[in-house]
Design a protein around this motif. Structure first.
Motif, PDB file in Angstrom:
ATOM      1  N   THR A  14     -37.226 -79.263  -9.406  1.00 35.37           N
ATOM      2  CA  THR A  14     -36.746 -78.086  -8.683  1.00 35.37           C
ATOM      3  C   THR A  14     -37.734 -77.615  -7.622  1.00 35.37           C
ATOM      4  O   THR A  14     -37.498 -76.617  -6.976  1.00 35.37           O
ATOM      5  N   GLY A  15     -38.845 -78.300  -7.486  1.00 35.64           N
ATOM      6  CA  GLY A  15     -39.838 -77.863  -6.517  1.00 35.64           C
ATOM      7  C   GLY A  15     -40.758 -76.814  -7.090  1.00 35.64           C
ATOM      8  O   GLY A  15     -41.420 -76.095  -6.362  1.00 35.64           O
ATOM      9  N   GLY A  16     -40.799 -76.694  -8.406  1.00 41.13           N
ATOM     10  CA  GLY A  16     -41.747 -75.794  -9.055  1.00 41.13           C
ATOM     11  C   GLY A  16     -41.283 -74.359  -9.175  1.00 41.13           C
ATOM     12  O   GLY A  16     -42.060 -73.498  -9.535  1.00 41.13           O
ATOM     13  N   GLU A  17     -40.027 -74.074  -8.890  1.00 42.39           N
ATOM     14  CA  GLU A  17     -39.548 -72.697  -9.026  1.00 42.39           C
ATOM     15  C   GLU A  17     -39.617 -72.289 -10.481  1.00 42.39           C
ATOM     16  O   GLU A  17     -39.199 -73.016 -11.362  1.00 42.39           O
ATOM     17  N   ARG A  18     -40.169 -71.110 -10.734  1.00 35.81           N
ATOM     18  CA  ARG A  18     -40.444 -70.697 -12.103  1.00 35.81           C
ATOM     19  C   ARG A  18     -39.640 -69.484 -12.547  1.00 35.81           C
ATOM     20  O   ARG A  18     -39.515 -69.241 -13.723  1.00 35.81           O
ATOM     21  N   GLU A  19     -39.165 -68.693 -11.614  1.00 37.24           N
ATOM     22  CA  GLU A  19     -38.488 -67.455 -12.005  1.00 37.24           C
ATOM     23  C   GLU A  19     -37.341 -67.166 -11.048  1.00 37.24           C
ATOM     24  O   GLU A  19     -37.498 -67.253  -9.843  1.00 37.24           O
ATOM     25  N   ILE A  20     -36.176 -66.845 -11.617  1.00 38.39           N
ATOM     26  CA  ILE A  20     -35.023 -66.477 -10.799  1.00 38.39           C
ATOM     27  C   ILE A  20     -34.353 -65.262 -11.450  1.00 38.39           C
ATOM     28  O   ILE A  20     -34.599 -64.945 -12.608  1.00 38.39           O
ATOM     29  N   GLU A  21     -33.511 -64.597 -10.684  1.00 45.27           N
ATOM     30  CA  GLU A  21     -32.707 -63.509 -11.224  1.00 45.27           C
ATOM     31  C   GLU A  21     -31.241 -63.889 -11.058  1.00 45.27           C
ATOM     32  O   GLU A  21     -30.824 -64.344  -9.998  1.00 45.27           O
ATOM     33  N   VAL A  22     -30.468 -63.714 -12.128  1.00 41.99           N
ATOM     34  CA  VAL A  22     -29.063 -64.101 -12.123  1.00 41.99           C
ATOM     35  C   VAL A  22     -28.230 -63.047 -12.844  1.00 41.99           C
ATOM     36  O   VAL A  22     -28.758 -62.261 -13.631  1.00 41.99           O
ATOM     37  N   ALA A  23     -26.931 -63.055 -12.574  1.00 40.97           N
ATOM     38  CA  ALA A  23     -25.990 -62.190 -13.285  1.00 40.97           C
ATOM     39  C   ALA A  23     -25.074 -63.078 -14.109  1.00 40.97           C
ATOM     40  O   ALA A  23     -24.219 -63.773 -13.557  1.00 40.97           O
ATOM     41  N   VAL A  24     -25.275 -63.088 -15.411  1.00 42.21           N
ATOM     42  CA  VAL A  24     -24.447 -63.886 -16.325  1.00 42.21           C
ATOM     43  C   VAL A  24     -24.178 -63.068 -17.582  1.00 42.21           C
ATOM     44  O   VAL A  24     -24.929 -62.146 -17.907  1.00 42.21           O
ATOM     45  N   ALA A  25     -23.101 -63.412 -18.303  1.00 45.41           N
ATOM     46  CA  ALA A  25     -22.738 -62.678 -19.511  1.00 45.41           C
ATOM     47  C   ALA A  25     -23.417 -63.237 -20.756  1.00 45.41           C
ATOM     48  O   ALA A  25     -23.744 -62.495 -21.678  1.00 45.41           O
ATOM     49  N   ASN A  26     -23.619 -64.560 -20.771  1.00 46.36           N
ATOM     50  CA  ASN A  26     -24.206 -65.169 -21.961  1.00 46.36           C
ATOM     51  C   ASN A  26     -24.936 -66.453 -21.582  1.00 46.36           C
ATOM     52  O   ASN A  26     -24.924 -66.865 -20.427  1.00 46.36           O
ATOM     53  N   TYR A  27     -25.564 -67.050 -22.571  1.00 43.98           N
ATOM     54  CA  TYR A  27     -26.384 -68.240 -22.334  1.00 43.98           C
ATOM     55  C   TYR A  27     -25.547 -69.422 -21.838  1.00 43.98           C
ATOM     56  O   TYR A  27     -25.989 -70.186 -20.983  1.00 43.98           O
TER      57      TYR A  27
END
Length: 80
Positions: A14-27
């Motif tokens: 992924t090019g080393g991306e470590r943290e993202i923010e997302v909107a999801v209901a469950n895993y």
């Protein structure tokens, strides 16, 4: 938005991306979203230990993820 953090060794492509923010209901929805973003990522993430709001799950498939949740992917589970 939930915060999702994972170590580089799980997603090296992924090019080393470590943290993202997302909107999801469950895993389950989280894995689907990540699979769209990084095809092929579901398999290594399925083998990772997962902590949702500090609680570690071996099978987090339907665990809810709230708007202010933190999800951490940890080291691969070996031999499982």
């Amino acid at each position: 938005m939930a915060k999702v953090v994972f170590p580089d060794h799980l997603l090296a492509h992924t090019g080393g991306e470590r943290e993202i923010e997302v909107a999801v209901a469950n895993y389950r929805d989280l894995l689907a979203l990540l699979e769209k973003r990084w095809p092929g990522v579901r398999e290594p993430l399925n083998k990772a230990a997962v902590a949702i709001d500090g609680q570690i799950y071996q099978d987090a498939f339907l665990e809810p993820i709230g708007a202010d949740s933190e999800v951490f992917f940890m080291s691969r589970i070996e031999g499982g």
